[in-house]
Scaffold this motif. Structure first.
Motif, PDB file in Angstrom:
ATOM      1  N   LYS A   1      87.342 -25.151  49.224  1.00  0.00           N
ATOM      2  CA  LYS A   1      87.577 -26.188  50.224  1.00  0.00           C
ATOM      3  C   LYS A   1      86.376 -27.124  50.213  1.00  0.00           C
ATOM      4  O   LYS A   1      85.230 -26.681  50.049  1.00  0.00           O
ATOM      5  CB  LYS A   1      87.732 -25.590  51.633  1.00  0.00           C
ATOM      6  CG  LYS A   1      88.897 -24.632  51.784  1.00  0.00           C
ATOM      7  CD  LYS A   1      90.213 -25.366  51.772  1.00  0.00           C
ATOM      8  CE  LYS A   1      91.361 -24.407  52.053  1.00  0.00           C
ATOM      9  NZ  LYS A   1      92.626 -25.114  52.182  1.00  0.00           N
ATOM     10  N   ALA A   2      86.628 -28.422  50.363  1.00  0.00           N
ATOM     11  CA  ALA A   2      85.543 -29.397  50.367  1.00  0.00           C
ATOM     12  C   ALA A   2      84.653 -29.207  51.592  1.00  0.00           C
ATOM     13  O   ALA A   2      85.141 -28.950  52.691  1.00  0.00           O
ATOM     14  CB  ALA A   2      86.105 -30.810  50.343  1.00  0.00           C
ATOM     15  N   VAL A   3      83.356 -29.333  51.363  1.00  0.00           N
ATOM     16  CA  VAL A   3      82.350 -29.231  52.415  1.00  0.00           C
ATOM     17  C   VAL A   3      81.428 -30.438  52.281  1.00  0.00           C
ATOM     18  O   VAL A   3      80.989 -30.772  51.181  1.00  0.00           O
ATOM     19  CB  VAL A   3      81.531 -27.928  52.294  1.00  0.00           C
ATOM     20  CG1 VAL A   3      80.402 -27.886  53.310  1.00  0.00           C
ATOM     21  CG2 VAL A   3      82.429 -26.713  52.445  1.00  0.00           C
ATOM     22  N   ILE A   4      81.140 -31.060  53.415  1.00  0.00           N
ATOM     23  CA  ILE A   4      80.197 -32.172  53.445  1.00  0.00           C
ATOM     24  C   ILE A   4      78.798 -31.586  53.606  1.00  0.00           C
ATOM     25  O   ILE A   4      78.529 -30.874  54.580  1.00  0.00           O
ATOM     26  CB  ILE A   4      80.486 -33.120  54.627  1.00  0.00           C
ATOM     27  CG1 ILE A   4      81.931 -33.582  54.607  1.00  0.00           C
ATOM     28  CG2 ILE A   4      79.521 -34.308  54.607  1.00  0.00           C
ATOM     29  CD1 ILE A   4      82.416 -34.140  55.944  1.00  0.00           C
ATOM     30  N   LEU A   5      77.933 -31.875  52.657  1.00  0.00           N
ATOM     31  CA  LEU A   5      76.558 -31.399  52.748  1.00  0.00           C
ATOM     32  C   LEU A   5      75.800 -32.264  53.741  1.00  0.00           C
ATOM     33  O   LEU A   5      75.889 -33.490  53.699  1.00  0.00           O
ATOM     34  CB  LEU A   5      75.883 -31.461  51.378  1.00  0.00           C
ATOM     35  CG  LEU A   5      76.470 -30.541  50.316  1.00  0.00           C
ATOM     36  CD1 LEU A   5      75.778 -30.786  48.982  1.00  0.00           C
ATOM     37  CD2 LEU A   5      76.356 -29.088  50.734  1.00  0.00           C
ATOM     38  N   GLU A   6      75.103 -31.598  54.624  1.00  0.00           N
ATOM     39  CA  GLU A   6      74.328 -32.294  55.639  1.00  0.00           C
ATOM     40  C   GLU A   6      72.856 -32.220  55.263  1.00  0.00           C
ATOM     41  O   GLU A   6      72.333 -31.130  55.059  1.00  0.00           O
ATOM     42  CB  GLU A   6      74.560 -31.662  57.003  1.00  0.00           C
ATOM     43  CG  GLU A   6      76.008 -31.728  57.452  1.00  0.00           C
ATOM     44  CD  GLU A   6      76.242 -31.053  58.787  1.00  0.00           C
ATOM     45  OE1 GLU A   6      75.438 -31.286  59.717  1.00  0.00           O
ATOM     46  OE2 GLU A   6      77.219 -30.292  58.893  1.00  0.00           O
ATOM     47  N   PRO A   7      72.190 -33.378  55.148  1.00  0.00           N
ATOM     48  CA  PRO A   7      70.768 -33.372  54.790  1.00  0.00           C
ATOM     49  C   PRO A   7      69.963 -32.454  55.701  1.00  0.00           C
ATOM     50  O   PRO A   7      70.122 -32.469  56.913  1.00  0.00           O
ATOM     51  CB  PRO A   7      70.349 -34.841  54.972  1.00  0.00           C
ATOM     52  CG  PRO A   7      71.626 -35.613  54.789  1.00  0.00           C
ATOM     53  CD  PRO A   7      72.705 -34.731  55.364  1.00  0.00           C
ATOM     54  N   GLY A   8      69.141 -31.615  55.082  1.00  0.00           N
ATOM     55  CA  GLY A   8      68.284 -30.722  55.845  1.00  0.00           C
ATOM     56  C   GLY A   8      68.914 -29.392  56.213  1.00  0.00           C
ATOM     57  O   GLY A   8      68.239 -28.528  56.749  1.00  0.00           O
ATOM     58  N   LYS A   9      70.212 -29.212  55.925  1.00  0.00           N
ATOM     59  CA  LYS A   9      70.869 -27.935  56.255  1.00  0.00           C
ATOM     60  C   LYS A   9      71.015 -27.087  54.995  1.00  0.00           C
ATOM     61  O   LYS A   9      71.365 -27.587  53.937  1.00  0.00           O
ATOM     62  CB  LYS A   9      72.260 -28.171  56.849  1.00  0.00           C
ATOM     63  CG  LYS A   9      72.251 -28.457  58.317  1.00  0.00           C
ATOM     64  CD  LYS A   9      73.584 -28.114  58.927  1.00  0.00           C
ATOM     65  CE  LYS A   9      73.525 -28.277  60.431  1.00  0.00           C
ATOM     66  NZ  LYS A   9      74.790 -27.976  61.054  1.00  0.00           N
ATOM     67  N   ASP A  10      70.764 -25.803  55.157  1.00  0.00           N
ATOM     68  CA  ASP A  10      70.942 -24.853  54.066  1.00  0.00           C
ATOM     69  C   ASP A  10      72.420 -24.768  53.705  1.00  0.00           C
ATOM     70  O   ASP A  10      73.276 -24.610  54.589  1.00  0.00           O
ATOM     71  CB  ASP A  10      70.418 -23.477  54.507  1.00  0.00           C
ATOM     72  CG  ASP A  10      70.640 -22.433  53.449  1.00  0.00           C
ATOM     73  OD1 ASP A  10      69.925 -22.464  52.427  1.00  0.00           O
ATOM     74  OD2 ASP A  10      71.547 -21.591  53.646  1.00  0.00           O
ATOM     75  N   LYS A  11      72.726 -24.867  52.410  1.00  0.00           N
ATOM     76  CA  LYS A  11      74.112 -24.891  51.965  1.00  0.00           C
ATOM     77  C   LYS A  11      74.870 -23.618  52.338  1.00  0.00           C
ATOM     78  O   LYS A  11      75.998 -23.680  52.803  1.00  0.00           O
ATOM     79  CB  LYS A  11      74.163 -25.133  50.452  1.00  0.00           C
ATOM     80  CG  LYS A  11      75.566 -25.335  49.925  1.00  0.00           C
ATOM     81  CD  LYS A  11      75.607 -25.934  48.527  1.00  0.00           C
ATOM     82  CE  LYS A  11      75.090 -25.035  47.488  1.00  0.00           C
ATOM     83  NZ  LYS A  11      75.358 -25.527  46.116  1.00  0.00           N
ATOM     84  N   GLU A  12      74.267 -22.465  52.161  1.00  0.00           N
ATOM     85  CA  GLU A  12      74.957 -21.206  52.467  1.00  0.00           C
ATOM     86  C   GLU A  12      75.239 -21.075  53.968  1.00  0.00           C
ATOM     87  O   GLU A  12      76.307 -20.621  54.368  1.00  0.00           O
ATOM     88  CB  GLU A  12      74.169 -20.005  51.950  1.00  0.00           C
ATOM     89  CG  GLU A  12      74.117 -19.920  50.426  1.00  0.00           C
ATOM     90  CD  GLU A  12      75.490 -19.898  49.768  1.00  0.00           C
ATOM     91  OE1 GLU A  12      76.405 -19.193  50.248  1.00  0.00           O
ATOM     92  OE2 GLU A  12      75.663 -20.609  48.760  1.00  0.00           O
TER      93      GLU A  12
ATOM     94  N   PRO B   1      82.810 -34.933  42.030  1.00  0.00           N
ATOM     95  CA  PRO B   1      82.041 -35.753  41.082  1.00  0.00           C
ATOM     96  C   PRO B   1      81.788 -37.184  41.570  1.00  0.00           C
ATOM     97  O   PRO B   1      80.863 -37.843  41.102  1.00  0.00           O
ATOM     98  CB  PRO B   1      82.905 -35.779  39.824  1.00  0.00           C
ATOM     99  CG  PRO B   1      83.907 -34.702  39.975  1.00  0.00           C
ATOM    100  CD  PRO B   1      84.039 -34.443  41.443  1.00  0.00           C
ATOM    101  N   GLU B   2      82.577 -37.648  42.514  1.00  0.00           N
ATOM    102  CA  GLU B   2      82.405 -39.002  43.030  1.00  0.00           C
ATOM    103  C   GLU B   2      81.229 -39.107  44.002  1.00  0.00           C
ATOM    104  O   GLU B   2      80.604 -40.153  44.109  1.00  0.00           O
ATOM    105  CB  GLU B   2      83.684 -39.490  43.712  1.00  0.00           C
ATOM    106  CG  GLU B   2      84.891 -39.561  42.797  1.00  0.00           C
ATOM    107  CD  GLU B   2      84.749 -40.558  41.661  1.00  0.00           C
ATOM    108  OE1 GLU B   2      83.945 -41.504  41.769  1.00  0.00           O
ATOM    109  OE2 GLU B   2      85.459 -40.391  40.655  1.00  0.00           O
ATOM    110  N   ALA B   3      80.953 -38.039  44.736  1.00  0.00           N
ATOM    111  CA  ALA B   3      79.843 -38.033  45.702  1.00  0.00           C
ATOM    112  C   ALA B   3      79.161 -36.658  45.684  1.00  0.00           C
ATOM    113  O   ALA B   3      79.142 -35.951  46.686  1.00  0.00           O
ATOM    114  CB  ALA B   3      80.361 -38.366  47.100  1.00  0.00           C
ATOM    115  N   PRO B   4      78.590 -36.280  44.529  1.00  0.00           N
ATOM    116  CA  PRO B   4      78.040 -34.919  44.394  1.00  0.00           C
ATOM    117  C   PRO B   4      76.855 -34.618  45.302  1.00  0.00           C
ATOM    118  O   PRO B   4      76.566 -33.450  45.565  1.00  0.00           O
ATOM    119  CB  PRO B   4      77.631 -34.851  42.921  1.00  0.00           C
ATOM    120  CG  PRO B   4      77.406 -36.273  42.528  1.00  0.00           C
ATOM    121  CD  PRO B   4      78.392 -37.079  43.337  1.00  0.00           C
ATOM    122  N   LYS B   5      76.203 -35.643  45.801  1.00  0.00           N
ATOM    123  CA  LYS B   5      75.075 -35.421  46.713  1.00  0.00           C
ATOM    124  C   LYS B   5      75.562 -34.958  48.082  1.00  0.00           C
ATOM    125  O   LYS B   5      74.830 -34.314  48.830  1.00  0.00           O
ATOM    126  CB  LYS B   5      74.278 -36.727  46.847  1.00  0.00           C
ATOM    127  CG  LYS B   5      73.029 -36.615  47.677  1.00  0.00           C
ATOM    128  CD  LYS B   5      72.245 -37.912  47.677  1.00  0.00           C
ATOM    129  CE  LYS B   5      71.045 -37.829  48.587  1.00  0.00           C
ATOM    130  NZ  LYS B   5      70.308 -39.100  48.624  1.00  0.00           N
TER     131      LYS B   5
END
Length: 96
Positions: free
Chosen positions: A34-45, A21-25
């Motif tokens: 497990k926490a995953v860092i979302l990378e702009p432009g990469k498909d989440k799956e 909730p602190e950095a949902p983007k």
């Protein structure tokens, strides 16, 4: 814009999820909680598949000042200190 190298130690992460909730983007929990860092432009799956067996995920992000503050709050919220933040240019550890 601020550049930060964000590292999630997936062996330490217990999937409590208070970071999200602190950095949902930029942070989500995968199917194994497990926490995953979302990378702009990469498909989440696809990203989930890439990091599934990794012990650490490291990503350099370009963040606005507000997003940078969010990322630090997310790292601070982690009760097991599984999120590390570095200066990508100098390698200096900024958190914890």
């Amino acid at each position: 814009m601020v550049k930060l190298k964000v590292v999630v130690d997936r062996t330490l992460c217990e999937g409590i999820g208070v970071c999200v909730p602190e950095a949902p983007k930029y942070l989500v929990l995968d199917k194994r909680h497990k926490a995953v860092i979302l990378e702009p432009g990469k498909d989440k799956e696809k990203l989930f598949q890439e990091v599934a067996e990794k012990k650490r995920q490291e990503v350099v992000l370009e963040l606005s000042d507000d997003e940078s503050e969010d990322m630090f709050r997310a790292a601070e919220a982690c009760p097991v200190k599984a999120i590390f933040i570095y200066d990508p240019d100098t390698g200096e550890q900024l958190y914890p």
